[in-house]
Scaffold this active site. Sequence first.
Site, mmCIF file in Angstrom:
data_model
loop_
_atom_site.group_PDB
_atom_site.id
_atom_site.type_symbol
_atom_site.label_atom_id
_atom_site.label_comp_id
_atom_site.label_asym_id
_atom_site.label_seq_id
_atom_site.Cartn_x
_atom_site.Cartn_y
_atom_site.Cartn_z
ATOM 1 N N ASP A 36 0.808 -1.219 0.000
ATOM 2 C CA ASP A 36 0.000 0.000 0.000
ATOM 3 C C ASP A 36 0.841 1.270 0.000
ATOM 4 O OD1 ASP A 36 -2.102 -1.709 -0.003
ATOM 5 O OD2 ASP A 36 -2.951 -1.121 1.920
ATOM 6 N N ASP A 274 -13.938 35.878 -33.724
ATOM 7 C CA ASP A 274 -13.268 34.601 -33.979
ATOM 8 C C ASP A 274 -13.944 33.462 -33.226
ATOM 9 O OD1 ASP A 274 -10.850 33.217 -35.199
ATOM 10 O OD2 ASP A 274 -10.772 32.577 -33.103
ATOM 11 N N GLY A 409 -11.458 28.730 -35.763
ATOM 12 C CA GLY A 409 -12.510 29.145 -36.672
ATOM 13 C C GLY A 409 -12.127 29.178 -38.148
ATOM 14 N N LEU A 410 -11.114 29.993 -38.489
ATOM 15 C CA LEU A 410 -10.775 30.126 -39.898
ATOM 16 C C LEU A 410 -10.274 28.814 -40.462
ATOM 17 C CD1 LEU A 410 -9.040 33.531 -40.546
ATOM 18 C CD2 LEU A 410 -11.055 32.537 -41.653
HETATM 19 S S1 SF4 Z 1 -2.387 -6.777 -2.794
HETATM 20 FE FE1 SF4 Z 1 -3.765 -5.032 -2.731
HETATM 21 S S2 SF4 Z 1 -4.070 -4.665 -0.536
HETATM 22 FE FE2 SF4 Z 1 -2.257 -5.967 -0.737
HETATM 23 S S3 SF4 Z 1 -0.531 -4.579 -0.784
HETATM 24 FE FE3 SF4 Z 1 -1.104 -4.962 -2.903
HETATM 25 S S4 SF4 Z 1 -2.503 -3.286 -3.367
HETATM 26 FE FE4 SF4 Z 1 -2.369 -3.374 -1.151
#
Ligand code: SF4
Lengths: 507, 425
Positions: A36, A274, A409-410
């Site tokens: 994480d 424009d 535009g143009l």
């Molecule tokens: S498997 Fe999912 S919950 Fe586990 S560390 Fe990887 S991202 Fe995080």
Amino acid sequence: MKLSVWTYEGPPHVGALRVATAMKGLHYVLHAPQGDTYADLLFTMIERRNHRPPVTYTTFQARDLGADTAQLFKTACLAAYDRFQPQAMIVGASCTAELIQDDPGGMAETMGLPVPVIPLDLPSYQRKENFGADETLFQLVRALARPMDRSADVTCNLIGPTALGFRHRDDIIELTALLGDMGIGVNVCAPYGATPQDLTRLGAAHFNVLMYPETGEAACRWMTRELGQPYTRTVPIGVGATRDFLGEVAALTGRSVALDESRLRLPWYSASVDSTYLTGKRVFIFGDGTHVASAARIARDEMGFEVAGLGCYNREQARMIRALAREHGVEALITEDYLEVEARIAELAPEMILGTQMERHIGKRLGIPCAVISAPVHVQDFPARYSPQMGIEGANVIFDTWVHPLVMGLEEHLLTMFREDFEFHDDAGASHHGAAATPRTPDPDAAEAPDSGGEVIWLDEAERELRKVPFFVRGKARRNTETYASERGLTRIGLDTLYDAKAHYAR
Amino acid sequence: MTAPAPATGCRDVPVLAERGQQEVFCGLTGIIWLHRKIQDAFFLVVGSRTCAHLLQSAAGVMIFAEPRFGTAILEETDLAGLADAQEELEREVDRLLSRRPDIRQLFLVGSCPSEVIKLDLSRAAERLSARYAPKVRVLNYSGSGIETTFTEGEDACLAAMVPALPETDRRQLILVGALPDVVEDQALDLLSKLGIEDVAVLPARHADSGLAIGPNTVFALTQPFLGGTLAALERRGARHIPAPFPFGEEGTTAWLTAVAREFGVDQAHFDAVTAAPRARAARAVARAAEDLRDRSVFFFPDSQLEIPLARFLTRECGMRAIEVGTPYIHRAVVGPELDLLDRGPLLTEGQDVERQLDRCRGTRPGLTVCGLGLANPLEAEGLATKWAIELVFTPVHFYEQAGDLAGLFSRPLRRRAALRLEAAE
Ligand code: SF4
């Protein structure tokens, strides 16, 4: 169980991280597995922050599960306090830790740390990133803010800007100046740039400016209730909204509106000849509810576009967005499935998309220009230059940003006149985009064709003629012609039908 | 040219084992390159919104085109009753496979949440395999952050493929490790010039590649993080050819030598085949090494490539290693590398990121190799960094990439030297 490929929002603890990273003097201890820690790169790479986010991950492993993950949390908590000496801490669990039920909040309370420790309860399997940010700020404010005397001068708090927010950095500067022109100072801006100690002073402000309802509304509501501070409802993105916002501020403070318009260019740029070509451009708008609502108003009232469709990914704003869609006479799309968004865009064939980084990619695939108006965003949406969305300069920035992806535009006329020119042909895209003018998907019309399958058949000569129509209006021409044909019970589209339809829809 | 092997390498040097906050991706990340490599496979992560967000953040915008991976996000209802989760999973797979008839291999990838709730993915894989055989093979492995770091996800994936491989008695060589196609083709070409023709690759690009295994199979790893795959292959009777890894001129030559020896290639032929690319590689490395020579380098743990890369940087580029941190040291795999690495650097396994940052700041290395979460903050403190993930995403193996590999390390230094933001005077 729901299959997802790309998501608009991360898990709620990422929202908490956005709050913690925006602040100073706060530390977040997150009970989470080591993987994480990827969340750090959102801030250090995408937002190019030059500091690590103030977060300690406990990084428990499988072998800890049977043993004592709770002890691991306590150790990490103490070590984090010793090392960083924060003014306050927040503690919580990520999705995995939620399952092992160690109760970080309860543990932290018993540890006797000499600073406020605020537990976060963010249900990972129900809620998402914006909720996480909103709830975290709310818990911090609730724990730290107290009623107190108002400041002698009229001041307000700016509520809601976070790390990784779309242009939050610059919106703060713009709003501060805007309010300064009315003689109103900023007491505290939170969470962006605030310390926990600053949060204890929130009560001194006369009112709150709710910059982003997605991340600041719960805190504002609480402060209304507990500190007696009203908050503004208008998000000042766009010229009209900025004026309304200042009107609201005037009503709250008894001051008269002061707006320095010397740098305001959107109205004249939009009125200048424009810009005629912008008239009635069909745009599809998708993002978070707040930015979508602002963009819809600007699109219709300030750019002269037609809103072909709109929607948002955060269900919290679904009601507001549905009402807005009714007002524009379109159907709202409330979803967090980008495949649904893509399908809707393909079906509506708008001339431009105003969306998030997801829609930018959808646009690339469908060959439809896109400007980014909302998070989630990528590294290129954190520009070095000053580019707010709010206030006067925000309006200027929006005009430029939205016009940039379009063929001017143009040039549009020239493309129509010389559409068979070997160099200056329409698949080359807008000339000012240089090499970035990516060709459309191999056979762009193939993507549009299936819609027409079944009832109406395109005869060869009409199909050939349609290909001569410049790419940026081809989708619309196809759709209009088909609608025209099916309304008249025609099953085949020939040259005549094509031109009859063109005459019918001429404006 | 490189120095002779040190009299005493690092094989027996004591290692500092760290157990604190680890700042490393989880094994799910490997899906980012594996799904490109195995062209008819789909990777279905059974996990949480966090897992989906990780994949998205790691992939960035590189591969937005409908990728062959996705996350089945567990919801409250799945957590309540496990029987449901199995059924739900099967329903999602049915839906997926009917939408993607091109898929021949499906990997159910476990995550932290699926493991904590003990969702039995091997049972799911078995049932689904039975249902979809022979058209689709369904396998499972874990990429969870509580069991794997970063590149260990690839190891788990490849190891999961091994038991399902058909049996063969062929005398053959298998190259093990997912390499970019261009590098893989170069390696096969070199081996073919050496006269080693019966060569297969794990993972194969397609399910019907005919890859098989048996007691006459020998294999060489091209990546140092494949310890689990090594064990799985040995269980099938195949034999490992230990060697340093094909990074740089020296590593590539040593790796090829070990393979050539196994197949009885004579030295003269070996020299004839390798002389030109060796010289090219040495020249290319020497150019980049000008910026690296005599500087110090500090490795944060990331991909398990750290030990081979430290060997390359110290022996071929003239750098001095201060600390070589790696998530895991698999001695059977990196033993030959440790023999070549001169004593001196601190070897660390695992991580306590705060303490390691203290050590790093204390020594102020000339170049710090670290993950994306640390690179910009360290740059802001004035330290030159090389973000490690690029080493896994870029073609860096074998002779023709040796110069590019050195260049990855020298570029941040050259860039720092090139930028002038002061007033001219
Ligand atoms: S498997 Fe999912 S919950 Fe586990 S560390 Fe990887 S991202 Fe995080």
